[in-house]
Design a protein around this motif. Structure first.
Motif, mmCIF file in Angstrom:
data_model
loop_
_atom_site.group_PDB
_atom_site.id
_atom_site.type_symbol
_atom_site.label_atom_id
_atom_site.label_comp_id
_atom_site.label_asym_id
_atom_site.label_seq_id
_atom_site.Cartn_x
_atom_site.Cartn_y
_atom_site.Cartn_z
ATOM 1 N N PRO A 81 55.019 96.430 47.126
ATOM 2 C CA PRO A 81 54.950 95.564 48.306
ATOM 3 C C PRO A 81 53.639 95.767 49.082
ATOM 4 C CG PRO A 81 57.134 96.538 48.147
ATOM 5 C CD PRO A 81 56.295 97.162 47.050
ATOM 6 N N TYR A 89 53.187 105.335 42.067
ATOM 7 C CA TYR A 89 53.126 105.106 43.519
ATOM 8 C C TYR A 89 54.477 105.394 44.182
ATOM 9 C CZ TYR A 89 52.343 102.833 48.019
ATOM 10 O OH TYR A 89 52.242 102.578 49.367
ATOM 11 N N THR A 148 55.286 108.693 46.538
ATOM 12 C CA THR A 148 55.812 108.422 47.887
ATOM 13 C C THR A 148 57.133 109.165 48.080
ATOM 14 O OG1 THR A 148 54.778 106.245 47.976
ATOM 15 C CG2 THR A 148 56.631 106.613 49.454
ATOM 16 N N GLY A 175 65.164 99.067 45.166
ATOM 17 C CA GLY A 175 63.745 98.758 44.946
ATOM 18 C C GLY A 175 63.032 99.867 44.189
ATOM 19 N N THR A 200 72.651 102.509 49.879
ATOM 20 C CA THR A 200 73.025 101.167 50.315
ATOM 21 C C THR A 200 72.213 100.165 49.496
ATOM 22 O OG1 THR A 200 71.345 100.949 52.038
ATOM 23 C CG2 THR A 200 73.430 101.971 52.676
ATOM 24 N N SER A 236 72.552 95.616 48.028
ATOM 25 C CA SER A 236 73.412 94.440 48.053
ATOM 26 C C SER A 236 74.396 94.525 46.884
ATOM 27 C CB SER A 236 72.588 93.152 48.045
ATOM 28 O OG SER A 236 72.003 92.980 46.804
ATOM 29 N N ASN A 260 64.357 103.349 53.386
ATOM 30 C CA ASN A 260 63.405 102.392 52.788
ATOM 31 C C ASN A 260 63.553 101.012 53.409
ATOM 32 O OD1 ASN A 260 62.655 104.264 50.760
ATOM 33 N ND2 ASN A 260 64.487 103.741 49.592
ATOM 34 N N LEU A 279 60.294 105.565 55.685
ATOM 35 C CA LEU A 279 59.031 105.101 55.093
ATOM 36 C C LEU A 279 58.519 103.859 55.816
ATOM 37 C CD1 LEU A 279 59.777 105.510 51.288
ATOM 38 C CD2 LEU A 279 58.221 106.872 52.689
ATOM 39 N N VAL A 280 59.341 103.324 56.710
ATOM 40 C CA VAL A 280 58.938 102.088 57.387
ATOM 41 C C VAL A 280 58.457 102.452 58.792
ATOM 42 C CG1 VAL A 280 59.663 99.748 57.994
ATOM 43 C CG2 VAL A 280 60.668 100.896 56.001
ATOM 44 N N GLY A 282 57.622 109.275 56.757
ATOM 45 C CA GLY A 282 57.166 109.630 55.414
ATOM 46 C C GLY A 282 56.043 108.699 54.981
ATOM 47 N N PHE A 317 53.161 107.655 51.637
ATOM 48 C CA PHE A 317 52.595 107.792 50.298
ATOM 49 C C PHE A 317 51.479 108.844 50.335
ATOM 50 C CE2 PHE A 317 48.761 106.130 47.967
ATOM 51 C CZ PHE A 317 49.116 106.631 46.730
ATOM 52 N N ALA A 341 63.681 93.224 44.965
ATOM 53 C CA ALA A 341 63.281 93.947 43.749
ATOM 54 C C ALA A 341 64.472 94.699 43.167
ATOM 55 C CB ALA A 341 62.173 94.941 44.089
ATOM 56 N N GLY A 358 63.849 97.440 40.860
ATOM 57 C CA GLY A 358 62.899 98.248 40.096
ATOM 58 C C GLY A 358 61.500 97.711 40.314
HETATM 59 P P1 NDP Z 1 60.854 97.203 47.115
HETATM 60 O O1 NDP Z 1 60.464 95.849 47.577
HETATM 61 O O2 NDP Z 1 60.644 97.597 45.704
HETATM 62 O O3 NDP Z 1 62.405 97.427 47.429
HETATM 63 C C1 NDP Z 1 63.041 97.095 48.617
HETATM 64 C C2 NDP Z 1 64.558 97.004 48.258
HETATM 65 O O4 NDP Z 1 65.362 97.028 49.425
HETATM 66 C C3 NDP Z 1 64.906 95.741 47.482
HETATM 67 O O5 NDP Z 1 65.588 96.125 46.316
HETATM 68 C C4 NDP Z 1 65.824 94.986 48.439
HETATM 69 O O6 NDP Z 1 66.757 94.244 47.662
HETATM 70 C C5 NDP Z 1 66.448 96.113 49.234
HETATM 71 N N1 NDP Z 1 66.913 95.774 50.576
HETATM 72 C C6 NDP Z 1 66.424 94.823 51.421
HETATM 73 N N2 NDP Z 1 67.087 94.856 52.600
HETATM 74 C C7 NDP Z 1 68.008 95.851 52.491
HETATM 75 C C8 NDP Z 1 68.995 96.370 53.382
HETATM 76 N N3 NDP Z 1 69.158 95.889 54.619
HETATM 77 N N4 NDP Z 1 69.764 97.392 52.968
HETATM 78 C C9 NDP Z 1 69.618 97.918 51.717
HETATM 79 N N5 NDP Z 1 68.694 97.450 50.824
HETATM 80 C C10 NDP Z 1 67.906 96.434 51.222
HETATM 81 O O7 NDP Z 1 60.145 98.240 48.079
HETATM 82 P P2 NDP Z 1 59.750 99.787 47.785
HETATM 83 O O8 NDP Z 1 60.946 100.478 47.252
HETATM 84 O O9 NDP Z 1 58.499 99.847 47.035
HETATM 85 O O10 NDP Z 1 59.463 100.279 49.260
HETATM 86 C C11 NDP Z 1 60.530 100.408 50.199
HETATM 87 C C12 NDP Z 1 59.964 100.372 51.616
HETATM 88 O O11 NDP Z 1 59.167 101.506 51.842
HETATM 89 C C13 NDP Z 1 59.066 99.149 51.892
HETATM 90 O O12 NDP Z 1 59.300 98.732 53.227
HETATM 91 C C14 NDP Z 1 57.666 99.714 51.761
HETATM 92 O O13 NDP Z 1 56.741 98.992 52.526
HETATM 93 C C15 NDP Z 1 57.877 101.118 52.299
HETATM 94 N N6 NDP Z 1 56.899 102.067 51.765
HETATM 95 C C16 NDP Z 1 56.202 102.812 52.652
HETATM 96 C C17 NDP Z 1 55.295 103.739 52.205
HETATM 97 C C18 NDP Z 1 54.581 104.591 53.203
HETATM 98 O O14 NDP Z 1 53.543 105.202 52.860
HETATM 99 N N7 NDP Z 1 55.075 104.691 54.437
HETATM 100 C C19 NDP Z 1 55.012 103.910 50.776
HETATM 101 C C20 NDP Z 1 55.862 103.120 49.915
HETATM 102 C C21 NDP Z 1 56.761 102.218 50.415
HETATM 103 P P3 NDP Z 1 67.718 93.096 48.315
HETATM 104 O O15 NDP Z 1 66.878 92.359 49.328
HETATM 105 O O16 NDP Z 1 68.112 92.202 47.170
HETATM 106 O O17 NDP Z 1 68.865 93.830 48.901
#
Ligand code: NDP
Length: 375
Positions: A64, A162, A166, A194, A214, A216, A255, A279-280, A320, A322, A366, A368
């Motif tokens: 992302p 990556y 992270t 994800g 958690t 969907s 996440n 991470l957010v 947290g 990366f 996502a 994976g």
């Molecule tokens: P992805 O896009 O691969 O995965 C996000 C997942 O979260 C999807 O599978 C999505 O599927 C699911 N999701 C969305 N909303 C919810 C919810 N309310 N509850 C549970 N699951 C949900 O992202 P990454 O795994 O790569 O990254 C995760 C987060 O971490 C991102 O916000 C990214 O920006 C952040 N990040 C931060 C870093 C840092 O350095 N601080 C480094 C890497 C990542 P679905 O919508 O179908 O449920």
């Protein structure tokens, strides 16, 4: 002229100077998917420091962050990393190459590189301020690179670095977890389906933790297949209700972000060293919006007040990030080659389909990782 190389690699060095351009996907300004441009004339990477290596890219994973960076996210902070003295004009980062994951082969080593040789198969997560892997070659520091797991193809290997570094940084460095202290721990991963989630579930299960996630409803079986012990469907209603009804947690990896931090810390075991690691974070938005100095101040004030607010309730609040790390990838390689962690490649694209790959990541949901095959 800046090429620093071993005698063995001098001929590669000479040939790389001749090949001063290479194919790559670049952006020349920030924006939507239209800014992605394919060129055969991107600058060939140069070894500027003796600890650097040039890697021929076989596969590049997307995250992302690539979509966000295409739109300008983090531009202020990354400009500072690239040009700490602020000598260059704004926009000097262009043409910018995105792509943070690489699996490929070492083409050339700097003079001080001891751990790698030409033709070694390697994988790496690339720092966000460096030119990325959506290109035929990329230059990296030796300490960011690791030998690739032998059991994986390049496409599979590019799905891991990556998100793995992270998760490692968040869970091990910030969260204090290790393979030796997880056996009795209850961990909650908010957002398990994800890139980060699918990796973190497997790593924590390999270390013997009890893992709740958690996601969907349609991801439930998928995550159980990766080892999750307990799965809570967030589309069925607020997850804090079912999660409050179970035993409290030792660590939460968030996440998802948004309003999660208003309720998630109540799910931790108080006065036991339990941690919430998210991470957010608003770190890069703050510096993008307010500039480096004010953005850093605002960030420090925000995180400081949150840490204190939760500390008085007996739980730890952390951000947290990366963190590129060859040594962490070395440990992860062992787990992959031992069959404890498998890559989760959701979709692959060819080098000519990079815009479609971005569209896929941008759509979200996502399951994976998305990987681009470069050669
Ligand atoms: P992805 O896009 O691969 O995965 C996000 C997942 O979260 C999807 O599978 C999505 O599927 C699911 N999701 C969305 N909303 C919810 C919810 N309310 N509850 C549970 N699951 C949900 O992202 P990454 O795994 O790569 O990254 C995760 C987060 O971490 C991102 O916000 C990214 O920006 C952040 N990040 C931060 C870093 C840092 O350095 N601080 C480094 C890497 C990542 P679905 O919508 O179908 O449920």
């Amino acid at each position: 002229s800046q090429c620093v190389s071993t005698s063995v690699s001098r001929r590669f060095c000479a040939s790389s100077r001749q090949m001063s351009v290479m194919p790559a996907w670049v952006i020349d300004n920030y924006g939507n998917n239209d800014v992605l441009r394919f060129t055969k004339n991107a600058s060939f990477p140069v070894i500027n420091y003796p600890n650097e290596v040039i890697v021929k890219v076989f596969a590049a994973g997307l995250n992302p962050l690539d979509v966000s960076m295409r739109g300008g996210y983090g531009a202020a902070t990354m400009s500072m990393q690239r040009d700490p003295l602020n000598i260059k004009q704004s926009g000097s980062e262009f043409p910018l190459i995105l792509g943070r994951d690489v699996s490929g082969v070492i083409m050339e080593c700097g003079l001080d590189v001891k751990y790698f040789r030409e033709r070694d198969e390697v994988w790496a997560a690339i720092p966000s301020w460096k030119q990325g892997s959506l290109a035929e070659f990329v230059v990296l520091s030796g300490n960011e690179v690791s030998h690739k797991p032998k059991s994986l193809s390049h496409t599979e290997a590019a799905a891991i670095p990556y998100v793995a570094t992270t998760a490692w940084s968040a869970l091990v460095n910030t969260g204090g977890l290790s393979k030796d202290n997880c056996a009795k721990k209850r961990i909650l991963i908010l957002g398990g389906s994800g890139g980060v989630g699918t990796f973190a579930i497997q790593m924590l299960k390999a270390w013997g933790a009890h893992v709740t996630v958690t996601c969907s409803q349609n991801a439930e079986q998928f995550l159980r297949g990766l080892g999750a012990d307990h799965v809570v469907d967030y589309t069925a209603g607020p997850v804090e209700e079912p999660l409050s009804a179970v035993e409290k947690f030792d660590l939460i990896l968030d996440n998802v972000g948004g309003d999660t931090e208003h309720w998630a810390l109540n799910l931790l075991k108080p006065w036991s060293g339990a941690k919430y690691v998210t991470l957010v974070t608003p770190f890069l938005q703050n510096t993008d919006r307010m500039g480096i100095a004010d953005g850093m101040m605002k960030t420090a004030a925000t995180v400081g007040s949150k840490v204190v607010k939760h500390l008085v309730k007996g739980v730890h609040y952390r951000w947290g990030f990366f963190a590129p790390s060859g040594p962490a990838l070395d440990e992860i390689r062992e787990m992959v080659d031992a069959g404890q962690i498998r890559p989760v490649v959701e979709e692959t694209f060819s080098f000519s389909q990079v815009p479609q790959a971005f569209e896929k990541v941008e759509k979200g949901h996502a399951r994976g990782k998305t990987v681009v095959q470069i050669s």
